[in-house]
Every structure is written in structure tokens, then in C-alpha cells.
Scaffold this motif. Structure first.
Motif, mmCIF file in Angstrom:
data_model
loop_
_atom_site.group_PDB
_atom_site.id
_atom_site.type_symbol
_atom_site.label_atom_id
_atom_site.label_comp_id
_atom_site.label_asym_id
_atom_site.label_seq_id
_atom_site.Cartn_x
_atom_site.Cartn_y
_atom_site.Cartn_z
ATOM 1 N N ASP A 248 0.509 -0.936 -0.050
ATOM 2 C CA ASP A 248 0.199 0.066 -0.156
ATOM 3 C C ASP A 248 0.827 0.819 -0.095
ATOM 4 O O ASP A 248 1.396 1.480 0.534
ATOM 5 C CB ASP A 248 -1.442 0.189 0.916
ATOM 6 C CG ASP A 248 -1.902 0.826 1.249
ATOM 7 O OD1 ASP A 248 -1.815 2.127 0.538
ATOM 8 O OD2 ASP A 248 -2.439 0.978 2.025
ATOM 9 N N ILE A 251 0.704 4.090 3.137
ATOM 10 C CA ILE A 251 1.286 3.258 4.431
ATOM 11 C C ILE A 251 2.278 3.966 5.411
ATOM 12 O O ILE A 251 2.930 3.689 4.764
ATOM 13 C CB ILE A 251 -0.135 1.923 4.212
ATOM 14 C CG1 ILE A 251 -0.656 1.506 5.991
ATOM 15 C CG2 ILE A 251 1.294 1.044 3.893
ATOM 16 C CD1 ILE A 251 -0.636 0.311 6.170
ATOM 17 N N PRO A 257 -2.957 -1.546 6.382
ATOM 18 C CA PRO A 257 -4.646 -2.156 6.079
ATOM 19 C C PRO A 257 -5.426 -2.227 7.297
ATOM 20 O O PRO A 257 -5.528 -3.164 8.272
ATOM 21 C CB PRO A 257 -4.702 -2.560 5.429
ATOM 22 C CG PRO A 257 -3.303 -3.023 4.372
ATOM 23 C CD PRO A 257 -2.493 -2.891 5.493
ATOM 24 N N TYR A 312 -6.881 5.677 10.452
ATOM 25 C CA TYR A 312 -7.293 5.479 10.073
ATOM 26 C C TYR A 312 -8.034 6.163 8.668
ATOM 27 O O TYR A 312 -7.910 5.701 7.495
ATOM 28 C CB TYR A 312 -7.862 4.409 9.792
ATOM 29 C CG TYR A 312 -6.588 2.586 9.996
ATOM 30 C CD1 TYR A 312 -5.784 1.957 9.568
ATOM 31 C CD2 TYR A 312 -5.755 2.851 11.933
ATOM 32 C CE1 TYR A 312 -5.081 1.264 9.695
ATOM 33 C CE2 TYR A 312 -5.421 2.066 11.892
ATOM 34 C CZ TYR A 312 -4.774 0.977 10.481
ATOM 35 O OH TYR A 312 -4.068 -0.239 10.928
#
Length: 490
Positions: A248, A251, A257, A312
Motif C-alpha cells: 500500500d 501506508i 490496512p 486510518y
């Protein structure tokens, strides 16, 4: 033997299923929502079986009939990983099959065999001795470094920023890792195996971990159930453990995730073992600090607000907003009208700091004070807008993505010529015993109003027995958030 799913979108009054299995075949029977099974009847009969090549004499056919009654409907509700985690079923996993009359072979793969297969499949890919190219790439890109956390972060960033992710899957592509690296394209497993290989080439203790993402269903401690669809990296150094996902691009180091936090995962090493990646283990925090002042020149109430998003929540923004488009939007924001007021300015901070949450700042004109009475919601829609738990009854757990706390602090100056006619009262509420709390503390000073709002949910997973109290708690929070301050002209 066909699996039996006995729970559907409509309630079931009664349902019956019979499975007939000859004893030369063996199955592991797995049941879910067994509480709805009200009856089990068993019978057997001896027969001969004739096949094209073999004759099996005196085979015992075991017959089992299950009945279920008053099974509630199974419908998707908010905060559900996948409904199949909770749908009632009886499944049959083949464990032994006949080869000839005097010989049978095992089919069911247990944890030891599963682990051995994966170790064998991955060993050459992530062995630095077999993949010397990885060390050369690191020397070329990053130079010589001490084997410390800073260097591990640099290796992670190098791999993360190099690849375009082509999709999920437990196994890597048919290409060699060197070929996928050179192409700059690879699946989740390719990317994270490359990360593990590069870390190992620098003598870091890095191992693959296989898991099932939330939308793919739970894994089982008892047996490998085929739900595994994702590979990440486990890095251990200086007494600390980091779980990494370089697939990702948005991130940060040491973050996964949120859909990777789905319970039991398996570390694939010689003596493999299980780790629990629970949603209860991650914590999301957000804060908003606001001031409301009177602009005597324009007769406006002006809101200045600084917001630090949760990690998040920030990750979602990074995925959804292109940086260049966002920059153009910020420049054109002045004068845009919203239901709450007119935006004067908007600015973002830490968009590129992937290890940190995003912060943003905005200034908004809430409206002219030219009326006798002015209504103002002190949360300015920073709180919850509606109760996500609409159903009166829920028959399976609530799975929040994480535990969280949300804090809002407001300091409002009372405009000259106005007085507070009405304002909310302070209130505190608790969720079950130590599972959450809500504080709405407001006080009026001679020239100002101060508010502190804290919503704290201390766990992510709630059993069906706790659903009513969770729903009622959210209803109380939302009702409180709707209350307004009323300013009246003297």
C-alpha cells in the motif's frame, strides 16, 4: 457431500438435511451456529459398492439427519466483516479417501503439512543466498548503513514506493521476485516477499505472515480453512515486533490496512505458529480544537478549527484525494458556502508524512448576528450524524474496525450585546462495564462558553448480547449532539 447452509435472508421455521457417507470415506464435520440445530438422527446400513476397477464389500453407509428450527434471518448490518462468518452451516471437509479396497490415503491438510508446504514454496524466494540481487539493489539505492531501525524504515519505503500493486493472493506470481521488482509491478505477496528478502539480506529477522482479510472471512485455529489470501512481513528487532505491508503506497512503517486485523494469522517459518491480529489491538484517536469569536466589522460569528484526524481516517483521505487536485481545491475554497456557514480558508498538514495522521485547519463564517435569536450547534457537525445501529435486534457480533476516542474542545466568546438564553447541560454516560464512555462537559463563564466532548469506545468487537446497550449508548450520544446554544439579543 454438499455443504448445508441452513440460514438465509428470510427466517426459517424448520429445515431438514440428510447426509449419507460410506465409511470408506472420512470427513471432518464443521458446524456454525450449532445452537439452532434442534435434532440429530443417525442410522446405518451395510452394502457393497461396485466401481469400474474395484469392488468394496460390506461397506457401512452412515446416515445423519440434522434439523433446525426457528432460525432468524441473516442480513447484512453495519460493521460486519462478512456475513459468512456468522451464517449457519454444516460443512464436510474430506480427510480420507479410498484408493483401492485395502488402501486409503489422507487428504485433509493439517497445520504441520500446510506450514511445510508454504515454507518449501517460499524458501528460495526469500533466501538471500539464492537471491543476491536484493543486496546489490540496496547497496545501489541506499548505500552502506548500520542495521538499525532507521535503515529498516528506508528499506520498507524503498519497496513500498517502487511497486504498483496488481492484487491480492496467498501465492506469488509465476515470475521470479527479481523479475517482478524490475517490472515494478506485483501482487501483495510478491511485494511483501521482496521486502522480507531485502530485510533478510541485511540480517534483519523478517518472516512472512499469511492471513485472511476481513472481507474473506475468519481463519480457523483447528485447521487451514482456505481463507488465507494475504501475505505481510513480521519484523523483529531490539525486542520489538513490527508488522509491515509494503503493498500500500499510502501506508506508514509499522502499520497494516485495517482489513488485515481479522483474528488469527500464521507466521510461516520452520516451526510455524499463530499470532492474533485483532481489531481490539489498534487504537484510533482524533482531536478537534475550535474557537468561535465575534467579528465586529462584519457582524459575523467566525469559527477557527484545528483537526487532527485518526490514522486510518487519514489513510482513507490519502487514498481518495490526489495531492494536486487537493491543492487546487484548497486554493479555491474561499467563499464556498456550506449548510454551516461560509468557508474562508482551508489548509492541510502532514499529507506526505505517511507515519503520521493528517491535520487540517479551517476558518468559517457561521452567519450574521443581525437577528434577535441565534442558534448554534457547538459541535458544528464534528460529531456523529446518525446512529449506525438501526436494527432493533442483531443476532451476530458488531465488528468495529478499531477501538477509538474522539475529542472536541470548543471555546466560544459570547458576542457583545448578546446573552445565553439556553444551552445544553453537561452529561456523562458509560457503555457496559469499562467498554466505553461519553463526556459532554459544558460551562458558561461571564464572557465565554467552554465545551469538552470525549467519545471513547474501548473495544472493537461486541457480542450480540451487548448490541442493545451499544445501540442505546449511541442513541444517547447523538441526541446530546443535536442540542444547541441559543443566543438572545439583550
Amino acid at each position: 457431500v454438499l455443504d448445508w447452509y441452513f440460514q438465509e435472508v428470510y427466517p426459517i421455521i424448520k429445515k431438514v438435511y440428510t447426509a449419507v457417507i460410506p465409511n470408506i470415506w472420512e470427513f471432518v464435520v464443521v458446524k456454525q451456529n450449532e445452537k439452532y440445530i434442534t435434532g440429530v438422527q443417525q442410522d446405518s446400513v451395510v452394502k457393497n459398492i461396485y466401481s469400474y476397477n474395484w469392488e468394496y464389500e460390506h461397506v457401512t453407509f452412515h446416515s445423519t439427519t440434522w434439523s433446525v428450527e426457528n432460525v432468524p434471518a441473516m442480513r447484512n448490518e453495519p460493521f460486519t466483516s462478512t456475513i459468512y462468518n456468522y451464517t449457519g452451516f454444516v460443512k464436510f471437509l474430506l480427510s480420507v479417501r479410498p484408493v483401492r479396497p485395502d488402501y486409503s490415503e489422507p487428504v485433509f491438510i493439517g497445520w504441520n503439512a500446510f506450514n511445510t508446504l508454504l515454507v518449501a514454496a517460499l524458501s528460495s524466494d526469500i533466501d538471500p543466498k539464492d537471491q543476491s540481487w536484493a543486496k546489490k539493489v540496496l547497496k545501489e539505492k541506499l548505500g552502506e548503513h548500520d542495521n538499525n531501525l532507521v535503515f529498516a524504515r528506508q528499506i520498507f519505503a524503498l519497496v513500498r514506493d517502487h511497486y504498483i500493486n496488481t492484487g491480492r493472493g496467498l501465492v506469488s506470481s509465476h515470475y521470479l521476485l527479481k523479475e517482478t521488482y524490475e517490472s515494478g509491478r506485483g501482487g501483495v505477496t510478491d511485494i511483501n516477499l521482496t521486502l522480507i528478502l531485502m530485510l533478510r539480506s541485511q540480517n534483519f529477522k523478517a518472516d512472512p505472515v499469511v492471513l485472511s482479510t476481513r472481507d474473506n472471512g475468519f481463519t480457523s485455529l483447528a485447521y487451514p480453512n482456505g481463507n488465507y489470501n494475504y501475505t505481510i512481513c513480521r519484523l523483529e528487532m531490539a525486542g520489538r515486533i513490527f508488522y509491515l505491508d509494503a503493498s500500500d503506497r499510502k501506508i506508514g512503517f509499522g502499520k497494516l490496512p485495517e482489513d488485515c486485523y481479522n483474528g488469527y494469522a500464521r507466521v510461516i517459518v520452520k516451526n510455524g505458529y499463530t499470532v492474533n491480529l485483532s481489531a481490539d489491538s489498534i487504537r484510533e484517536s482524533s482531536q478537534a480544537f475550535a474557537t468561535v469569536e465575534y467579528d465586529s466589522v462584519t457582524s459575523d460569528l467566525v469559527l477557527n478549527c484545528s483537526v487532527t484526524m485518526g490514522y486510518y481516517e487519514s489513510l482513507d483521505v490519502r487514498h481518495e484525494l490526489d495531492k494536486e487536485i487537493l491543492a487546487k481545491y484548497v486554493k479555491s475554497i474561499a467563499g464556498i458556502k456550506t449548510p454551516e456557514g461560509t468557508l474562508d480558508s482551508l489548509a492541510f498538514s502532514d499529507l506526505d508524512s505517511l507515519d503520521r495522521p493528517i491535520r487540517f485547519f479551517y476558518r468559517m463564517r457561521l452567519g450574521l448576528l443581525n437577528s434577535t435569536v441565534f442558534y448554534f450547534n457547538p459541535l458544528v457537525k464534528n460529531g456523529l450524524l446518525e446512529n449506525p445501529f438501526k436494527s432493533a435486534v442483531r443476532n451476530y457480533p458488531v465488528e468495529l474496525p478499531y477501538s477509538f476516542d474522539k475529542t472536541i474542545v470548543l471555546n466560544m466568546n459570547i458576542p457583545d450585546g448578546y446573552e445565553v438564553d439556553e444551552m445544553p447541560k453537561s452529561e456523562r454516560a458509560t457503555l457496559n462495564v469499562g467498554e466505553g464512555s461519553f463526556d459532554y462537559i459544558i460551562q458558561k463563564n461571564p464572557n465565554s462558553i467552554q465545551l469538552k466532548y470525549v467519545l471513547n469506545i474501548k473495544k472493537a468487537n461486541f457480542d450480540p448480547e451487548d448490541y442493545k446497550t451499544l445501540r442505546d449508548f449511541y442513541a444517547e450520544v447523538i441526541k446530546k449532539q443535536a442540542e444547541v446554544i441559543i443566543l438572545k439579543k439583550r
